[in-house]
Design a protein around this motif. Structure first.
Motif, short mmCIF file in Angstrom:
data_model
loop_
_atom_site.label_atom_id
_atom_site.label_comp_id
_atom_site.label_asym_id
_atom_site.label_seq_id
_atom_site.Cartn_x
_atom_site.Cartn_y
_atom_site.Cartn_z
N LYS A 1 -50.19 41.29 12.70
CA LYS A 1 -49.27 41.40 13.84
C LYS A 1 -47.89 41.86 13.36
CE LYS A 1 -51.48 37.75 16.58
NZ LYS A 1 -51.33 36.37 17.14
N ALA A 2 -47.48 41.35 12.20
CA ALA A 2 -46.18 41.77 11.64
C ALA A 2 -46.21 43.25 11.29
CB ALA A 2 -45.84 40.92 10.42
N ARG A 3 -47.36 43.73 10.80
CA ARG A 3 -47.48 45.15 10.49
C ARG A 3 -47.42 45.99 11.75
NH1 ARG A 3 -52.88 45.51 7.08
NH2 ARG A 3 -52.58 47.72 7.62
N ASP A 4 -48.01 45.47 12.83
CA ASP A 4 -48.07 46.23 14.08
C ASP A 4 -46.76 46.15 14.86
OD1 ASP A 4 -50.70 46.80 13.46
OD2 ASP A 4 -51.53 45.20 14.73
N LYS A 5 -46.13 44.98 14.89
CA LYS A 5 -44.98 44.77 15.78
C LYS A 5 -43.65 44.67 15.03
CE LYS A 5 -47.72 42.30 19.26
NZ LYS A 5 -47.82 41.06 20.07
N GLY A 6 -43.70 44.55 13.73
CA GLY A 6 -42.47 44.47 12.96
C GLY A 6 -41.65 43.24 13.27
N ALA A 7 -40.38 43.44 13.62
CA ALA A 7 -39.48 42.31 13.86
C ALA A 7 -39.89 41.50 15.08
CB ALA A 7 -38.04 42.81 14.03
N ASP A 8 -40.66 42.11 15.99
CA ASP A 8 -41.07 41.40 17.20
C ASP A 8 -42.39 40.67 16.96
OD1 ASP A 8 -41.04 40.50 19.79
OD2 ASP A 8 -42.01 42.30 20.60
N SER A 9 -42.41 39.86 15.91
CA SER A 9 -43.59 39.06 15.57
C SER A 9 -43.11 37.75 14.95
CB SER A 9 -44.49 39.80 14.57
OG SER A 9 -43.81 39.97 13.33
N GLN A 10 -44.00 36.81 14.86
CA GLN A 10 -43.63 35.50 14.30
C GLN A 10 -43.10 35.66 12.88
OE1 GLN A 10 -46.25 32.02 12.52
NE2 GLN A 10 -46.46 32.05 14.74
N LEU A 11 -43.86 36.35 12.02
CA LEU A 11 -43.43 36.52 10.64
C LEU A 11 -42.21 37.43 10.52
CD1 LEU A 11 -46.89 36.87 8.83
CD2 LEU A 11 -45.33 34.92 8.78
N GLY A 12 -42.10 38.37 11.45
CA GLY A 12 -40.94 39.24 11.42
C GLY A 12 -39.65 38.47 11.70
N ARG A 13 -39.69 37.56 12.66
CA ARG A 13 -38.50 36.76 12.97
C ARG A 13 -38.19 35.79 11.83
NH1 ARG A 13 -40.83 37.51 18.14
NH2 ARG A 13 -42.22 35.71 17.91
N GLN A 14 -39.21 35.24 11.21
CA GLN A 14 -38.99 34.36 10.08
C GLN A 14 -38.37 35.11 8.90
OE1 GLN A 14 -42.94 32.79 9.51
NE2 GLN A 14 -42.65 31.14 10.99
N SER A 15 -38.83 36.35 8.69
CA SER A 15 -38.27 37.16 7.62
C SER A 15 -36.82 37.51 7.90
CB SER A 15 -39.10 38.43 7.45
OG SER A 15 -38.59 39.22 6.40
N GLU A 16 -36.50 37.78 9.17
CA GLU A 16 -35.10 38.05 9.54
C GLU A 16 -34.22 36.86 9.20
OE1 GLU A 16 -32.40 38.80 13.57
OE2 GLU A 16 -34.59 39.03 13.66
N TRP A 17 -34.74 35.65 9.43
CA TRP A 17 -33.97 34.44 9.09
C TRP A 17 -33.69 34.41 7.59
CZ3 TRP A 17 -35.55 30.52 5.80
CH2 TRP A 17 -34.72 29.39 5.75
N GLU A 18 -34.71 34.69 6.76
CA GLU A 18 -34.50 34.59 5.31
C GLU A 18 -33.55 35.68 4.80
OE1 GLU A 18 -36.98 33.70 1.31
OE2 GLU A 18 -37.57 35.49 2.40
N ARG A 19 -33.52 36.83 5.44
CA ARG A 19 -32.67 37.91 4.94
C ARG A 19 -31.18 37.59 5.03
NH1 ARG A 19 -36.62 41.20 7.38
NH2 ARG A 19 -35.31 41.58 9.22
N ALA A 20 -30.86 36.51 5.76
CA ALA A 20 -29.47 36.04 5.80
C ALA A 20 -29.15 35.17 4.60
CB ALA A 20 -29.20 35.29 7.10
N ASN A 21 -30.07 35.08 3.66
CA ASN A 21 -29.88 34.28 2.45
C ASN A 21 -28.66 34.75 1.68
OD1 ASN A 21 -30.89 32.52 0.16
ND2 ASN A 21 -30.93 34.52 -0.83
N SER A 22 -27.90 33.78 1.15
CA SER A 22 -26.73 34.10 0.33
C SER A 22 -26.48 32.96 -0.63
CB SER A 22 -25.49 34.32 1.21
OG SER A 22 -25.10 33.09 1.83
N VAL A 23 -25.57 33.16 -1.55
CA VAL A 23 -25.24 32.11 -2.50
C VAL A 23 -24.69 30.89 -1.77
CG1 VAL A 23 -23.75 31.49 -4.44
CG2 VAL A 23 -24.80 33.75 -4.35
N GLN A 24 -23.90 31.14 -0.74
CA GLN A 24 -23.33 30.04 0.03
C GLN A 24 -24.33 29.42 1.00
OE1 GLN A 24 -21.97 33.18 -0.10
NE2 GLN A 24 -20.49 32.67 -1.73
N ASP A 25 -25.33 30.20 1.38
CA ASP A 25 -26.31 29.74 2.36
C ASP A 25 -27.72 30.08 1.86
OD1 ASP A 25 -27.64 28.89 4.63
OD2 ASP A 25 -27.11 30.65 5.83
#
Length: 572
Positions: free
Chosen positions: A212-236
């Motif tokens: 589903k992530a391959r088909d829908k990209g960001a509009d999928s469960q794993l896509g939204r979870q990956s978007e959350w992780e991409r905000a990773n930083s040293v402070q967060d």
């Protein structure tokens, strides 16, 4: 045991010595047992599920009421007999561990209704249904986290929180700002890293989400979870993980190169971290790539053999279809993690050690019960025969006889407690727990719900133990006293009846005192509380038994009852 009783009672200057020794032995066993920490995971879990219940409106539908009753659903899930053995163990582990996590204040179940809904599914859905398996996977993921990680101070694990819920901050966690994100398990570890874990029942279910992530990209469960992780930083610092409950079926789908590439993207190209848990092993993206590489060598050889066989049989070279041959090879060699290891002759990923079991409710040990009983009865007899300062060879024999009797009594008491204590708990345990929790909440109005629930669970365990020990010990002491006074009882002699009644009374008092003392010391003294509580309880139990004898209290009870019996006889 009867010859020992006969020998033990042939002491002309003692009255009911064997019953007294048996009482001391039973009290000592009860003290040893009660000194164990008042920590029964089943009782504490029951208290925890009570915390998870939801108050519903009076006009709520039966279905809504049933789903809100977390306690009833937990009990039903634990009692299900229709589950396969392995699945029953998974349910048992998840329900008990999460229930204890609630009492410990490590889990907040009230952020939404998913927690209770999943518990309801464990209680009611067919074990092979997607709803049951999905609920079990998510609850197991949360329980697994509680069993393996140290949460950051002041934080709680959240179960299926949603974005922009202000209640998240109550759990000491940063808000989830990705719209419609699916955070199955959300928590912060002691090192400051915030974790979001997805949960799936099988590798096949995970591979479907990857597709589903391959088909829908960001509009999928794993896509939204990956978007959350991409905000990773040293402070967060953030980390996305995936928990797959079972090792199969469908592991071969995770060996699709396109799926693995998508997993790498979802994991922010962190290729070496083993953040994908499948069954009892953890894998990284590079682990999956290694499996694919090893499998391809064997798959190519297998398909080449099939091709040659086709040609040798006179088949048309163009008629041979390698695609289905490859698919069947992977299906038959890589359905589960265990099959992968067997098929390709290598170990992949990292084995995860089993969770440390919850501290079990202590059960009476026959060996220890016998030892404590022997010490109590032997010590009591020694004090009694040595009270005049003169010890003879006969006195030594007397001590030995009563030591043996005490040891036997301790063993019988321990065995009896194993049988009787659960019966008492079933009869009154739940009522005691509710009452103790309610009283604690009124008396200590500033206490948290978790603290009062833990108190109620402890009170239930203690009362059940005390009740079982007292009932069993009293029966033993009464039986021995009845044997000692058998001739008088056969004749209806009032003195014999008084003796038996007095011995039973002393037994109840001695065992109850020993149990209370052992539990009190065992629960509050640091480190060595169990040992200290057992010794103190032993001393209290023996002291009550001996004190009742030398103070005349026991004889007073015997004489009083004897007088009552004679009075009743006078009516006829």
């Amino acid at each position: 045991m009867l010859p020992t009783l006969d020998r033990a009672t042939r002491r002309p200057d003692a009255d009911n010595d064997a019953a007294q020794s048996a009482t001391a032995a039973a009290a000592a066993q009860a003290a040893r047992e009660s000194a164990q920490r008042i920590h029964d995971p089943a009782h504490r879990a029951a208290a925890g599920w009570g915390l998870a219940e939801k108050t519903v409106p009076a006009n709520a539908s039966p279905a809504t009421r049933a789903e809100a009753d977390a306690s009833a659903n937990a009990r039903t899930a634990l009692d299900r007999k229709d589950l396969p053995a392995a699945q029953r163990q998974q349910v048992h582990d998840a329900v008990l561990r999460l229930g204890n996590g609630l009492v410990d204040g490590k889990v907040d179940p009230h952020i939404n209704d998913t927690f209770r809904q999943h518990l309801y599914r464990l209680a009611t859905e067919p074990h092979d249904s997607p709803d049951f398996r999905g609920a079990l996977a998510q609850m197991s993921a949360a329980a697994d986290t509680l069993g393996r990680v140290e949460l950051a101070p002041g934080s709680k694990l959240l179960y299926d929180p949603r974005a922009n819920q202000p209640e998240v901050s109550r759990a000491g966690l940063p808000e989830l700002k990705v719209p419609q994100i699916d955070a199955d398990v959300y928590y912060k570890t002691a090192d400051g890293v915030v974790h979001l874990d997805g949960a799936k029942a099988s590798p096949e279910a995970l591979s479907n989400e990857v597709q589903k992530a391959r088909d829908k990209g960001a509009d999928s469960q794993l896509g939204r979870q990956s978007e959350w992780e991409r905000a990773n930083s040293v402070q967060d610092p953030r980390r996305l993980g995936m928990f797959v409950l079972d090792s199969g079926p469908g592991f071969s789908h995770l060996m699709d190169g396109k799926n693995v590439a998508k997993l790498a993207e979802l994991a922010n190209n962190d290729l070496d971290a083993r953040r994908f848990v499948v069954g009892d092993r953890a894998y990284s993206v590079n682990d999956f790539k290694q499996i694919i590489g090893d499998a391809k060598v064997k798959a190519d050889a297998h398909v080449a053999t099939l091709r040659q066989q086709h040609l040798d049989a006179g088949g048309d070279p163009k008629a041979f279809k390698p695609g289905p041959a490859y698919a069947e090879f992977y299906r038959s060699t890589a359905s589960s993690t265990e099959q992968v290891a067997r098929s390709y002759g290598a170990t992949y990923g990292e084995a995860r050690p089993p969770l440390k079991p919850l501290d079990p409710a202590s059960l009476p040990s026959l060996k220890q019960g016998g030892a404590f009983g022997a010490v109590a009865a032997g010590g009591l007899t020694f004090v009694r025969v040595a009270s005049d300062g003169k010890l003879t060879l006969g006195d030594a024999g007397e001590v030995a006889k009563h030591t043996a009797l005490g040891g036997a009594t301790g063993v019988v008491a321990a065995a009896g407690e194993k049988a009787v204590t659960p019966v008492i708990d079933r009869a009154i345990g739940a009522t005691v727990q509710r009452t103790a929790t309610s009283v604690a909440g009124r008396v200590a109005s500033q206490s948290s719900a978790e603290a009062t629930a833990a108190f109620g669970a402890g009170a239930r365990t203690l009362v059940s133990r005390a009740g079982g020990a007292t009932v069993v010990g009293a029966v033993i002491a009464t039986g021995i006293s009845a044997y000692e006074n058998r001739d008088g009882l056969a004749k209806g002699d009032s003195k014999a009846i008084g003796n038996v009644t007095a011995d039973a009374t002393v037994a109840v008092g001695s065992i109850a005192a020993a149990t209370a003392a052992g539990a009190a010391i065992g629960s509050v003294v640091p480190v060595a509380g169990t040992a200290v509580g057992a010794v103190v309880g032993l001393a209290v139990g023996v002291g009550v038994a001996y004190g009742a004898q030398i103070s005349g209290a026991r004889d007073a009870v015997a004489n009083t009852v004897s007088g009552w019996v004679d009075g009743v006889k006078g009516w006829f």
